[in-house]
Motif scaffolding. Sequence first.
Motif, PDB file in Angstrom:
ATOM      1  N   GLY A 143       4.067  14.833  12.489  1.00 42.80           N
ATOM      2  CA  GLY A 143       2.652  14.723  12.148  1.00 42.80           C
ATOM      3  C   GLY A 143       2.354  13.514  11.275  1.00 42.80           C
ATOM      4  N   VAL A 144       3.225  13.262  10.290  1.00 41.01           N
ATOM      5  CA  VAL A 144       3.036  12.109   9.411  1.00 41.01           C
ATOM      6  C   VAL A 144       3.203  10.817  10.209  1.00 41.01           C
ATOM      7  CG1 VAL A 144       3.936  10.859   7.414  1.00 41.01           C
ATOM      8  CG2 VAL A 144       3.756  13.354   7.348  1.00 41.01           C
ATOM      9  N   PHE A 145       4.172  10.795  11.112  1.00 43.34           N
ATOM     10  CA  PHE A 145       4.393   9.625  11.966  1.00 43.34           C
ATOM     11  C   PHE A 145       3.127   9.301  12.763  1.00 43.34           C
ATOM     12  CE2 PHE A 145       5.679   7.915  16.138  1.00 43.34           C
ATOM     13  CZ  PHE A 145       6.405   6.796  15.757  1.00 43.34           C
ATOM     14  N   GLU A 146       2.524  10.320  13.353  1.00 41.25           N
ATOM     15  CA  GLU A 146       1.332  10.099  14.158  1.00 41.25           C
ATOM     16  C   GLU A 146       0.142   9.667  13.307  1.00 41.25           C
ATOM     17  OE1 GLU A 146       1.127  13.798  16.310  1.00 41.25           O
ATOM     18  OE2 GLU A 146       2.322  12.985  17.967  1.00 41.25           O
ATOM     19  N   LEU A 147       0.065  10.177  12.078  1.00 42.13           N
ATOM     20  CA  LEU A 147      -0.989   9.719  11.171  1.00 42.13           C
ATOM     21  C   LEU A 147      -0.793   8.245  10.811  1.00 42.13           C
ATOM     22  CD1 LEU A 147      -1.391  12.732   8.692  1.00 42.13           C
ATOM     23  CD2 LEU A 147      -3.076  11.907  10.345  1.00 42.13           C
ATOM     24  N   LEU A 148       0.465   7.860  10.572  1.00 40.66           N
ATOM     25  CA  LEU A 148       0.756   6.464  10.244  1.00 40.66           C
ATOM     26  C   LEU A 148       0.392   5.543  11.389  1.00 40.66           C
ATOM     27  CD1 LEU A 148       4.197   6.959   8.454  1.00 40.66           C
ATOM     28  CD2 LEU A 148       2.150   5.960   7.408  1.00 40.66           C
ATOM     29  N   LEU A 149       0.583   6.000  12.623  1.00 47.81           N
ATOM     30  CA  LEU A 149       0.232   5.182  13.779  1.00 47.81           C
ATOM     31  C   LEU A 149      -1.269   4.905  13.850  1.00 47.81           C
ATOM     32  CD1 LEU A 149       2.453   6.598  16.678  1.00 47.81           C
ATOM     33  CD2 LEU A 149       2.822   4.568  15.275  1.00 47.81           C
ATOM     34  N   GLY A 150      -2.039   5.764  13.208  1.00 47.96           N
ATOM     35  CA  GLY A 150      -3.486   5.582  13.206  1.00 47.96           C
ATOM     36  C   GLY A 150      -3.961   4.547  12.200  1.00 47.96           C
ATOM     37  N   VAL A 151      -3.038   4.055  11.383  1.00 42.21           N
ATOM     38  CA  VAL A 151      -3.395   3.044  10.379  1.00 42.21           C
ATOM     39  C   VAL A 151      -3.318   1.653  11.005  1.00 42.21           C
ATOM     40  CG1 VAL A 151      -2.758   2.019   8.160  1.00 42.21           C
ATOM     41  CG2 VAL A 151      -2.526   4.492   8.512  1.00 42.21           C
ATOM     42  N   ASN A 152      -4.335   0.857  10.782  1.00 43.47           N
ATOM     43  CA  ASN A 152      -4.356  -0.500  11.323  1.00 43.47           C
ATOM     44  C   ASN A 152      -3.148  -1.291  10.854  1.00 43.47           C
ATOM     45  OD1 ASN A 152      -6.843   0.055  12.499  1.00 43.47           O
ATOM     46  ND2 ASN A 152      -8.015  -0.777  10.783  1.00 43.47           N
ATOM     47  N   GLY A 153      -2.433  -1.895  11.795  1.00 43.83           N
ATOM     48  CA  GLY A 153      -1.289  -2.727  11.434  1.00 43.83           C
ATOM     49  C   GLY A 153       0.035  -2.001  11.390  1.00 43.83           C
ATOM     50  N   VAL A 154       0.033  -0.681  11.607  1.00 46.21           N
ATOM     51  CA  VAL A 154       1.283   0.089  11.582  1.00 46.21           C
ATOM     52  C   VAL A 154       1.678   0.464  13.015  1.00 46.21           C
ATOM     53  CG1 VAL A 154       2.454   2.169  10.796  1.00 46.21           C
ATOM     54  CG2 VAL A 154       0.825   1.023   9.296  1.00 46.21           C
ATOM     55  N   GLY A 155       2.816  -0.069  13.463  1.00 45.75           N
ATOM     56  CA  GLY A 155       3.334   0.265  14.776  1.00 45.75           C
ATOM     57  C   GLY A 155       4.393   1.338  14.681  1.00 45.75           C
ATOM     58  N   PRO A 156       4.928   1.786  15.805  1.00 46.88           N
ATOM     59  CA  PRO A 156       5.932   2.858  15.806  1.00 46.88           C
ATOM     60  C   PRO A 156       7.156   2.547  14.956  1.00 46.88           C
ATOM     61  CG  PRO A 156       5.101   2.493  18.018  1.00 46.88           C
ATOM     62  CD  PRO A 156       4.570   1.380  17.180  1.00 46.88           C
ATOM     63  N   GLY A 160       8.777  -4.398   6.755  1.00 47.62           N
ATOM     64  CA  GLY A 160       7.774  -4.456   7.807  1.00 47.62           C
ATOM     65  C   GLY A 160       6.389  -4.064   7.345  1.00 47.62           C
ATOM     66  N   ILE A 161       6.259  -3.579   6.113  1.00 44.65           N
ATOM     67  CA  ILE A 161       4.955  -3.189   5.567  1.00 44.65           C
ATOM     68  C   ILE A 161       4.558  -4.186   4.476  1.00 44.65           C
ATOM     69  CG2 ILE A 161       3.616  -1.403   4.389  1.00 44.65           C
ATOM     70  CD1 ILE A 161       4.456  -0.584   7.173  1.00 44.65           C
ATOM     71  N   GLY A 162       3.541  -4.969   4.741  1.00 46.93           N
ATOM     72  CA  GLY A 162       3.057  -5.940   3.771  1.00 46.93           C
ATOM     73  C   GLY A 162       2.038  -5.327   2.826  1.00 46.93           C
ATOM     74  N   PRO A 163       1.597  -6.084   1.809  1.00 46.45           N
ATOM     75  CA  PRO A 163       0.636  -5.576   0.820  1.00 46.45           C
ATOM     76  C   PRO A 163      -0.661  -5.059   1.444  1.00 46.45           C
ATOM     77  CG  PRO A 163       1.606  -7.621   0.057  1.00 46.45           C
ATOM     78  CD  PRO A 163       2.044  -7.451   1.474  1.00 46.45           C
ATOM     79  N   LYS A 164      -1.203  -5.794   2.408  1.00 45.46           N
ATOM     80  CA  LYS A 164      -2.464  -5.383   3.031  1.00 45.46           C
ATOM     81  C   LYS A 164      -2.298  -4.076   3.795  1.00 45.46           C
ATOM     82  CE  LYS A 164      -6.047  -6.909   6.289  1.00 45.46           C
ATOM     83  NZ  LYS A 164      -6.484  -8.018   7.186  1.00 45.46           N
ATOM     84  N   THR A 165      -1.228  -3.986   4.579  1.00 40.98           N
ATOM     85  CA  THR A 165      -0.982  -2.764   5.353  1.00 40.98           C
ATOM     86  C   THR A 165      -0.683  -1.591   4.436  1.00 40.98           C
ATOM     87  OG1 THR A 165      -0.094  -4.077   7.181  1.00 40.98           O
ATOM     88  CG2 THR A 165       0.423  -1.736   7.173  1.00 40.98           C
ATOM     89  N   ALA A 166       0.055  -1.843   3.352  1.00 39.28           N
ATOM     90  CA  ALA A 166       0.373  -0.779   2.395  1.00 39.28           C
ATOM     91  C   ALA A 166      -0.908  -0.186   1.812  1.00 39.28           C
ATOM     92  CB  ALA A 166       1.263  -1.321   1.281  1.00 39.28           C
ATOM     93  N   LYS A 167      -1.847  -1.060   1.490  1.00 40.84           N
ATOM     94  CA  LYS A 167      -3.123  -0.596   0.940  1.00 40.84           C
ATOM     95  C   LYS A 167      -3.902   0.192   1.984  1.00 40.84           C
ATOM     96  CE  LYS A 167      -6.025  -0.224  -2.416  1.00 40.84           C
ATOM     97  NZ  LYS A 167      -5.654   0.573  -3.612  1.00 40.84           N
ATOM     98  N   LEU A 168      -3.849  -0.264   3.236  1.00 41.15           N
ATOM     99  CA  LEU A 168      -4.548   0.445   4.303  1.00 41.15           C
ATOM    100  C   LEU A 168      -3.974   1.844   4.511  1.00 41.15           C
ATOM    101  CD1 LEU A 168      -5.052  -2.365   6.990  1.00 41.15           C
ATOM    102  CD2 LEU A 168      -6.840  -1.149   5.720  1.00 41.15           C
ATOM    103  N   ILE A 169      -2.662   1.977   4.359  1.00 43.35           N
ATOM    104  CA  ILE A 169      -2.035   3.298   4.495  1.00 43.35           C
ATOM    105  C   ILE A 169      -2.618   4.257   3.472  1.00 43.35           C
ATOM    106  CG2 ILE A 169       0.113   4.600   4.203  1.00 43.35           C
ATOM    107  CD1 ILE A 169       1.609   2.220   5.382  1.00 43.35           C
ATOM    108  N   VAL A 170      -2.698   3.793   2.235  1.00 44.44           N
ATOM    109  CA  VAL A 170      -3.230   4.635   1.155  1.00 44.44           C
ATOM    110  C   VAL A 170      -4.690   5.006   1.414  1.00 44.44           C
ATOM    111  CG1 VAL A 170      -3.843   4.655  -1.292  1.00 44.44           C
ATOM    112  CG2 VAL A 170      -1.623   3.766  -0.580  1.00 44.44           C
ATOM    113  N   VAL A 171      -5.466   4.029   1.837  1.00 44.46           N
ATOM    114  CA  VAL A 171      -6.903   4.255   2.044  1.00 44.46           C
ATOM    115  C   VAL A 171      -7.162   5.150   3.256  1.00 44.46           C
ATOM    116  CG1 VAL A 171      -9.091   3.137   2.625  1.00 44.46           C
ATOM    117  CG2 VAL A 171      -7.596   2.107   0.918  1.00 44.46           C
ATOM    118  N   GLN A 172      -6.500   4.849   4.362  1.00 38.42           N
ATOM    119  CA  GLN A 172      -6.794   5.555   5.602  1.00 38.42           C
ATOM    120  C   GLN A 172      -6.155   6.941   5.701  1.00 38.42           C
ATOM    121  OE1 GLN A 172      -6.320   3.091   9.117  1.00 38.42           O
ATOM    122  NE2 GLN A 172      -7.274   1.326   8.140  1.00 38.42           N
ATOM    123  N   LEU A 173      -5.125   7.197   4.892  1.00 40.85           N
ATOM    124  CA  LEU A 173      -4.508   8.525   4.903  1.00 40.85           C
ATOM    125  C   LEU A 173      -5.027   9.416   3.781  1.00 40.85           C
ATOM    126  CD1 LEU A 173      -0.756   7.960   5.843  1.00 40.85           C
ATOM    127  CD2 LEU A 173      -2.748   8.262   7.302  1.00 40.85           C
TER     128      LEU A 173
END
Length: 214
Positions: free
Chosen positions: A69-82, A114-127
Motif C-alpha cells: 500500500g505504501v509503495f502504491e502511494l509513493l507511486l502517486g507522488v510526482n517524480g517517484v518511479g517504481p 534517487g530521491i532529490g530535495p524537491k521529490t522528498a518535499k513532494l512525498i511529505v506534502v502529497q502523502l
Amino acid sequence: MISSLRGTVLRASGAEAVIEVAGVGYLVNVTPEHALSLRVGDEALVHTTLIVREDALTLYGFVDVEQLGVFELLLGVNGVGPKSALGVLAALTPDQIAAAVQADDDVAFRKVSGIGPKTAKLIVVQLAGKLHVTTRVTAAPASPSARRTIADDVRIALVGLGWPEKAAAGAVDEVLAELGDAAAEASPASVPALLRRALALLGPSAGQTAGAAR
C-alpha cells in the motif's frame, strides 16, 4: 493484474527473487531485506503489483499488504518511479515513512538514493494524511550465533545494493560497535534497522556509486 504469488523460491539475492508458481518462474523485484528473508526451496507468499510499461512488464513484491500500500502511494507522488519507491521502502519502514510525513520531515527521504530535495518535499506534502503510524511488537533477543548471521545478512544486503565487500563489512562493524551492549538485543527483525544504520554511515551516494539500489 498479478496481486500476489504463492510458490517455491527458486532464487533470492540482491534485490530480486524468483518464485515458481505452477511451473512458471516469476522474477520479482524486492527490497534487500525481503530477499534475505526468502529461502531457496521454501514456499513463500509475496504480495505484488505489476507495473506495465511499453517495453516491459515488471513485478514488485512485498512482505505484506502494508508495504504494498505504501509503495502504491509513493507511486502517486510526482517524480517517484517504481525503483525509487522500492528504494524508499528498502531504507525506511512503513511506520518510519508515516512518522516522517506526519513530522513534515523530508530529510529522511533525501537520504534515499534517487530521491532529490524537491521529490522528498513532494512525498511529505502529497502523502500528508494518507499514512498512520502503528504499534510494533518487539522481537525476542537472539543468540550470539544468530547475531552473527544477522550481521552477515546486513553485509550481504549492502553488497547486493552495490557496495564493495570491504566497505559493507566495515559499515556493519561500525554499526555494531556504535550499538555496543544494544547489539546483544539484535534479532532477525533487526536486519532492516541495522541495514538503514549502515546505509546512513555509507552515505546517500551509495546508489549513485553502485547503481544497484534503484
